[in-house]
Design a protein around this motif. Structure first.
Motif, PDB file in Angstrom:
ATOM      1  N   LYS A   2       0.841  -1.186   0.000  1.00 39.78           N
ATOM      2  CA  LYS A   2       0.000   0.000   0.000  1.00 39.78           C
ATOM      3  C   LYS A   2       0.886   1.249   0.000  1.00 39.78           C
ATOM      4  O   LYS A   2       0.633   2.207  -0.730  1.00 39.78           O
ATOM      5  N   ALA A   3       1.919   1.185   0.817  1.00 44.67           N
ATOM      6  CA  ALA A   3       2.838   2.319   0.923  1.00 44.67           C
ATOM      7  C   ALA A   3       3.546   2.559  -0.407  1.00 44.67           C
ATOM      8  O   ALA A   3       3.696   3.694  -0.853  1.00 44.67           O
ATOM      9  N   ALA A   6       1.154   4.219  -2.784  1.00 39.57           N
ATOM     10  CA  ALA A   6       0.895   5.604  -2.401  1.00 39.57           C
ATOM     11  C   ALA A   6       1.984   6.507  -2.947  1.00 39.57           C
ATOM     12  O   ALA A   6       1.723   7.539  -3.566  1.00 39.57           O
ATOM     13  N   PRO A 190       6.416   4.821   8.640  1.00 40.55           N
ATOM     14  CA  PRO A 190       6.933   3.441   8.595  1.00 40.55           C
ATOM     15  C   PRO A 190       7.554   3.054   7.245  1.00 40.55           C
ATOM     16  O   PRO A 190       8.023   1.942   7.101  1.00 40.55           O
TER      17      PRO A 190
ATOM     18  N   THR B  96      -1.840  10.475   0.644  1.00 42.99           N
ATOM     19  CA  THR B  96      -0.585   9.741   0.437  1.00 42.99           C
ATOM     20  C   THR B  96       0.013   9.313   1.774  1.00 42.99           C
ATOM     21  O   THR B  96       0.392   8.156   1.962  1.00 42.99           O
ATOM     22  N   PHE B  97       0.077  10.251   2.710  1.00 43.53           N
ATOM     23  CA  PHE B  97       0.660   9.905   4.011  1.00 43.53           C
ATOM     24  C   PHE B  97      -0.207   8.889   4.754  1.00 43.53           C
ATOM     25  O   PHE B  97       0.307   7.993   5.412  1.00 43.53           O
ATOM     26  N   ALA B  98      -1.521   9.047   4.622  1.00 44.49           N
ATOM     27  CA  ALA B  98      -2.406   8.106   5.325  1.00 44.49           C
ATOM     28  C   ALA B  98      -2.142   6.677   4.863  1.00 44.49           C
ATOM     29  O   ALA B  98      -2.204   5.735   5.653  1.00 44.49           O
ATOM     30  N   ARG B  99      -1.850   6.532   3.571  1.00 40.62           N
ATOM     31  CA  ARG B  99      -1.646   5.181   3.041  1.00 40.62           C
ATOM     32  C   ARG B  99      -0.319   4.562   3.468  1.00 40.62           C
ATOM     33  O   ARG B  99      -0.068   3.396   3.212  1.00 40.62           O
ATOM     34  N   LEU B 100       0.537   5.352   4.101  1.00 37.40           N
ATOM     35  CA  LEU B 100       1.801   4.789   4.576  1.00 37.40           C
ATOM     36  C   LEU B 100       1.624   4.057   5.912  1.00 37.40           C
ATOM     37  O   LEU B 100       2.524   3.371   6.377  1.00 37.40           O
ATOM     38  N   TYR B 101       0.434   4.211   6.517  1.00 40.26           N
ATOM     39  CA  TYR B 101       0.226   3.640   7.854  1.00 40.26           C
ATOM     40  C   TYR B 101      -0.792   2.503   7.843  1.00 40.26           C
ATOM     41  O   TYR B 101      -1.677   2.457   6.991  1.00 40.26           O
ATOM     42  N   LYS B 102      -0.668   1.650   8.851  1.00 38.32           N
ATOM     43  CA  LYS B 102      -1.600   0.535   8.986  1.00 38.32           C
ATOM     44  C   LYS B 102      -2.991   1.005   9.396  1.00 38.32           C
ATOM     45  O   LYS B 102      -3.996   0.578   8.842  1.00 38.32           O
ATOM     46  N   PRO B 104      -4.685   4.389   9.705  1.00 32.53           N
ATOM     47  CA  PRO B 104      -4.779   5.850   9.629  1.00 32.53           C
ATOM     48  C   PRO B 104      -6.082   6.377  10.224  1.00 32.53           C
ATOM     49  O   PRO B 104      -7.060   5.643  10.358  1.00 32.53           O
TER      50      PRO B 104
END
Ligand SMILES: Nc1ncnc2c1ncn2[C@@H]1O[C@H](COP(=O)(O)OP(=O)(O)OP(=O)(O)O)[C@@H](O)[C@H]1O
Ligand SMILES: [Mg+2]
Lengths: 345, 296
Positions: A2-3, A6, A190, B96-102, B104
């Motif tokens: 997912k990251a 993104a 992360p 974009t930043f939200a998708r970097l986290y498990k 959000p």
């Protein structure tokens, strides 16, 4: 994953919204090819500039012997008088000057001009009776397929443009991101270095693929280039080339936050590649160490692989060495780049 | 319980010792403030604790253990200065930043909390300084963190925007989150922080709740008078109960016994028309501790 997506989509948006960058990415290679096509054309041979001095007499005549007139090697410029012709010859604005209406035909060349010497020889051969020449040399033309320079150049230019786009489009951006703390912000999430780097690599490959495709189609339509071999093999060697250059850029951009330094380093790499990777000319006949160096540059394998496919109809089997070398370079640089990568300067 | 524990932190740069043996604990659910003048070492300390830069020596514990990869999932960070990905809108940046986290935070909630409805479709580099500050704060909250680090969240904001940030901090505190922030503003620290540590030249020089610190260091009250009100040299009034200081055109007297002090002033024939009397605040405390002003 997912990251990765993104970041990948963010990066893609950044690219296609950056209109100026997009424009140059496509316009630059196209303009180079169009320029060279205009200069060399297809099947044309180099011409020599000949100044014609008029015959002395009642009426000025620029008439030369028929065989000289017909020679395809000369482009003729009519001179008002001998003085001006010799002046231009001395300044290398003419390769040769010929006096019309003389028998034997008299001509001048400059001692310091190699082209002049050749032009002189061509003139003598052209002026001579073919029957006489036969006693000395026998001309034969080779059978089969010959590659025009412009066809030879085309894959080189595509490769070169890919190299610049890969090296500067990634290396420079990553260093700038480190400098203005974008990377630091991402480091607080992360996201792993590998995710970040691979998103960049894949996004840049997409960009390269897309812009090259546009240039390729435009050039094929306008200048009639053709690919004799497998398109799939062509795309494979080209994309692996892109991947190897992007990973090389990642190694360069793995540390440091000085844009000037990074750009110097990128130039230091791209210039030798431009000249030693047979983009513009073959380095056959160069000293052994130059050839060795050339083999160490990824772009060399891209240009040779593409030429093999486009001009000689090669497929995967023929370019397997190039494919393997580029895959190896990509893996090594990608691993090195991730390992050396630092988020902050 | 201490959610974070910092032991004897040191950061040595080639020419400066930016952090020089700092230790503190942050209790779960509190707002902890690091205060100090420019160059005190606040940002350096914070970034070591966040895991952004390595320390020279010392120990950082999160929930009693060294930080693991989960720390990045659970912590939200606002840096003092950051650029953002170019050619993205505010909404895209948040997404974009939200998708970097498990896990959000719901984006609509976040947008409402930080009042960003009006700038969502603008590009990151086309918003004002204050709006950018709000965006950075929203990014720090995007993962619905347990622990939030804010480095000078209100510097450069107008009074209304500053109060708004204070409201956000109070809101997230009521959700049980822990906040660690740095600031130059004493008012901010007094209003928001349950516990503060005052830093100067890389070391903590005082620590405790604002009330305790004032109790401990800022004893008594402060009386202030223009210098021209004194017929005599004000310094002669100093004794074991009264400290006298020149502050610009004013004379400041600090005393535990205000009644005795006023009597002494009257006896000396001082004109009391322009006197102001107040209890000391953190600003005075800081001045007391370091001999310097906070924002000079
Ligand atoms: N990367 C660095 N290299 C060298 N010295 C540094 C570096 N970062 C900070 N310093 C120095 O460390 C000291 C502490 O800096 P720090 O940024 O932590 O201060 P601060 O308390 O956050 O100040 P401010 O209120 O201005 O933000 C300063 O003297 C600064 O010059
Ligand atoms: Mg700071």
């Amino acid at each position: 994953m997912k990251a990765f997506w993104a970041l990948f989509t963010a990066r893609n948006k950044e690219f296609y919204r950056d209109r100026a960058g997009l424009f140059w990415n496509i316009a630059f290679p196209f303009l180079i090819i169009a320029g060279f096509a205009a200069i060399f054309g297809r099947g044309a041979e180099p011409t020599y500039k000949m100044g014609v001095v008029p015959s002395q007499g009642e009426v000025l005549s620029y008439q030369l012997p028929a065989r000289v007139e017909d020679s395809p090697f000369f482009s003729k410029v009519e001179m008002p008088n001998k003085e001006e012709a010799l002046e231009k010859l001395a300044a290398h604005r003419l390769d040769i000057a010929v006096q019309a209406g003389t028998e034997p035909l008299s001509y001048w060349v400059s001692d310091t001009s190699p082209k002049g010497a050749i032009a002189g020889d061509i003139l003598e051969a052209a002026a001579a009776e073919p029957e006489v020449l036969k006693n000395y040399t026998a001309r034969q033309t080779i059978e089969g397929f010959q590659v025009d320079y412009i066809d030879w150049l085309f894959p080189g230019i595509l490769g070169m443009n890919m190299m610049f786009s890969a090296l500067f489009g990634v290396g420079f951006v990553v260093v700038r991101y480190r400098k203005n703390n974008v990377l630091k912000r991402l480091a607080a999430t992360p996201l792993s270095a590998f995710q970040f780097l691979s998103a960049h690599v894949v996004s840049r490959l997409l960009v390269i693929m897309f812009s090259t495709l546009l240039v390729y189609i435009a050039c094929v339509l306008m200048f009639g280039f053709q690919c004799k071999g497998s398109y799939l093999a062509l795309i494979t060697v080209f994309m692996l080339g892109g991947a190897s250059h992007v990973s090389l850029a990642m190694v360069i951009a793995s540390r440091g936050s000085n844009e000037e330094f990074a750009s110097g380093l990128l130039n230091l790499l791209s210039w030798p590649m431009m000249f030693l990777s047979e983009v513009w000319f073959s380095i056959e006949g160069a000293p052994g160490w130059v050839k060795g160096l050339s083999q160490a540059l990824p772009l060399t394998h891209v240009t040779s692989g593409m030429r093999e496919v486009m001009s000689y109809g090669g497929g995967f089997a023929e370019i397997m060495p190039q494919i393997l070398i580029l895959a190896l370079i990509t893996t090594v640089f990608m691993a090195l780049g991730s390992w050396m990568f630092k988020w902050t300067g | 319980m201490d959610i974070m524990k910092i032991n004897n932190l040191v950061k040595q740069y080639p020419k400066v010792r930016a952090v020089d043996g700092v230790s503190f604990g942050v209790r779960q659910g509190v707002c902890f403030g690091l205060l100090g003048p420019n160059g005190a070492g606040k940002t350096t300390t914070l970034e070591i604790v966040e895991g952004i830069i390595p320390q020279t020596s010392g120990e950082v514990l999160y929930k009693g253990k060294p930080r693991t990869r989960d720390f990045a999932q659970e912590a939200g960070i606002q840096f003092q200065s950051t650029a953002l990905l170019s050619f993205l809108t505010v909404r895209e940046t948040l997404a974009t930043f939200a998708r970097l986290y498990k896990n959000p935070m719901d984006l609509d909630k976040l947008i409402a909390l930080c009042q960003m409805e009006d700038i969502l479709e603008r590009f990151n580099d086309k918003i004002s300084g204050g709006q950018k500050q709000r965006l950075l704060l929203a990014l720090a909250l995007v993962n619905d963190p347990e622990l939030v680090f804010l480095d000078e969240p209100t510097t450069g904001l107008d009074p209304q925007a500053r109060r708004h940030v204070w409201d956000i901090v109070r809101t997230i505190k009521t959700q049980g989150k822990t906040v660690v922030l740095t600031t130059h503003y004493m008012e901010e620290a007094e209003k928001l922080c349950d516990e503060i540590a005052i830093m100067d030249q890389g070391a903590i020089i005082a620590q405790g709740s604002p009330a305790d610190l004032l109790q401990e260091h800022g004893k008594g009250v402060l009386a202030s008078l223009p210098a021209f009100s004194f017929p005599i040299d004000p310094m002669t009034l100093a004794d074991e109960n009264i400290r006298v200081r020149q502050k610009g055109d004013n004379i400041q007297l600090q005393t535990k016994d205000i009644k005795g002090c006023l009597e002494k002033l009257l006896q000396a024939g001082v004109d009391l028309h322009s006197i102001t009397v107040r209890s000391p605040n953190l600003e005075d405390l800081f001045l007391d501790l370091t001999g310097r002003r906070l924002r000079e």
